[in-house]
Design an enzyme around this catalytic site. Structure first.
Site, short mmCIF file in Angstrom:
data_model
loop_
_atom_site.label_atom_id
_atom_site.label_comp_id
_atom_site.label_asym_id
_atom_site.label_seq_id
_atom_site.Cartn_x
_atom_site.Cartn_y
_atom_site.Cartn_z
N LYS A 21 0.83 -1.21 0.00
CA LYS A 21 0.00 0.00 0.00
C LYS A 21 0.87 1.26 0.00
CE LYS A 21 -2.48 -0.82 3.74
NZ LYS A 21 -1.80 -2.02 4.24
N ARG A 36 11.47 -6.07 5.21
CA ARG A 36 11.43 -4.62 4.94
C ARG A 36 12.50 -3.89 5.76
NH1 ARG A 36 5.80 -1.70 5.04
NH2 ARG A 36 5.62 -2.57 7.13
N ARG A 71 11.47 -1.32 10.92
CA ARG A 71 10.40 -0.73 11.72
C ARG A 71 10.20 -1.59 12.97
NH1 ARG A 71 5.11 0.61 8.13
NH2 ARG A 71 4.14 -0.36 9.92
N ARG A 116 -0.39 -7.98 13.83
CA ARG A 116 -0.94 -7.05 12.84
C ARG A 116 -1.78 -7.80 11.80
NH1 ARG A 116 4.22 -4.60 10.66
NH2 ARG A 116 2.92 -3.29 9.33
#
Ligand code: AMP
Length: 234
Positions: A31, A146, A179, A190
């Site tokens: 996204k 990531r 992160r 999540r």
């Protein structure tokens, strides 16, 4: 200059099919990447609640302090905090031509709030929800792999799109970071939150005739091209 007498500069070639584009794929669906591609093409801003909340946490504002614990555990931040943030952001002048929402709404309550906002502040103008669908295995690799540059915000992935030199940003030469909510335990939470709270939005938007499906498993360029084709007003 008299405010209001000067038209906005023309937007080259492309116009958007809907005023608000909402991205409802799961965490790791791309996204963030896709919202920036849409923003550049259609010259509209991205409203990323995750990003705004992370900034608030970093700056230690009262919103940041209230949101920190939920974010660190992978839970959703309370609706009233996020809804207020979005209402303020949508009211800013750069949103007048349209905007993309990355990470909002995250549940039915927020979706209904957004519909109310769009109905009242934008004269009922249209919205579209894009569901970027990605296999579970790819999602996990995207989230766990990531890495982000703390300086320029560029996203890398150690599996799919590593930097030229391991662990270092191509642009800034800074050490890349993960992160804090991209560790395995928080990722699981999540994804569970997504299944419980956000997935029902797909039926909601589908029943309103506002849902468009995008296959998000390909390269980011392929996904971007599919999204542009869906969003371009003919
Ligand atoms: P994201 O960057 O969209 O994955 O969001 C990171 C975290 O910010 C989420 O795990 C939530 O804790 C919080 N968050 C972002 N957007 C929302 C939202 N619309 N409602 C509640 N919490 C949110």
């Amino acid at each position: 200059m008299v405010a209001g007498l000067h038209p906005e500069p023309p937007v080259a070639g492309v116009s958007l099919i809907a005023h608000a584009v909402v991205l409802v794929g799961p965490p790791g669906a791309g996204k963030g990447t896709q919202s920036h591609a849409i923003a550049a093409e259609f010259r509209i801003p991205v409203i990323s609640t995750g990003l705004m909340l992370r900034e608030a946490v970093q700056r230690n504002t009262s919103l940041g302090m209230a949101a920190r614990d939920s974010m660190e555990s992978g839970a959703l931040v309370p609706d009233e905090l996020v809804c207020r943030l979005v209402e303020e952001r949508i009211g800013e002048p750069d949103c007048a031509r349209g905007f993309i929402m990355d990470g909002f709404p995250r549940n039915l309550n927020q979706a209904i709030f957004l519909e109310g906002l769009l109905g009242s502040t934008k004269g009922g103008v249209g919205m579209l929800a894009l569901n970027i669908r990605v296999s579970q295995k790819t999602l996990l690799m995207r989230l766990a792999g990531r890495r982000v540059c703390p300086e320029c915000g560029t996203n890398y992935n150690i599996f799919f799109s590593p930097p030229r030199k391991e662990g270092v940003c191509d642009n800034e030469g800074r050490a890349l970071v993960q992160r804090p909510d991209d560790n395995e335990e928080v990722i699981r939470r999540r994804l569970t939150e997504y299944e419980k709270q956000t997935r029902p939005l797909i039926d909601h938007y589908s029943s309103l005739g506002l849902l468009r499906e995008v296959d998000g498993n390909g390269s980011s360029e392929t996904v971007t091209a599919a999204i542009f084709a869906l969003l371009r007003a003919s």
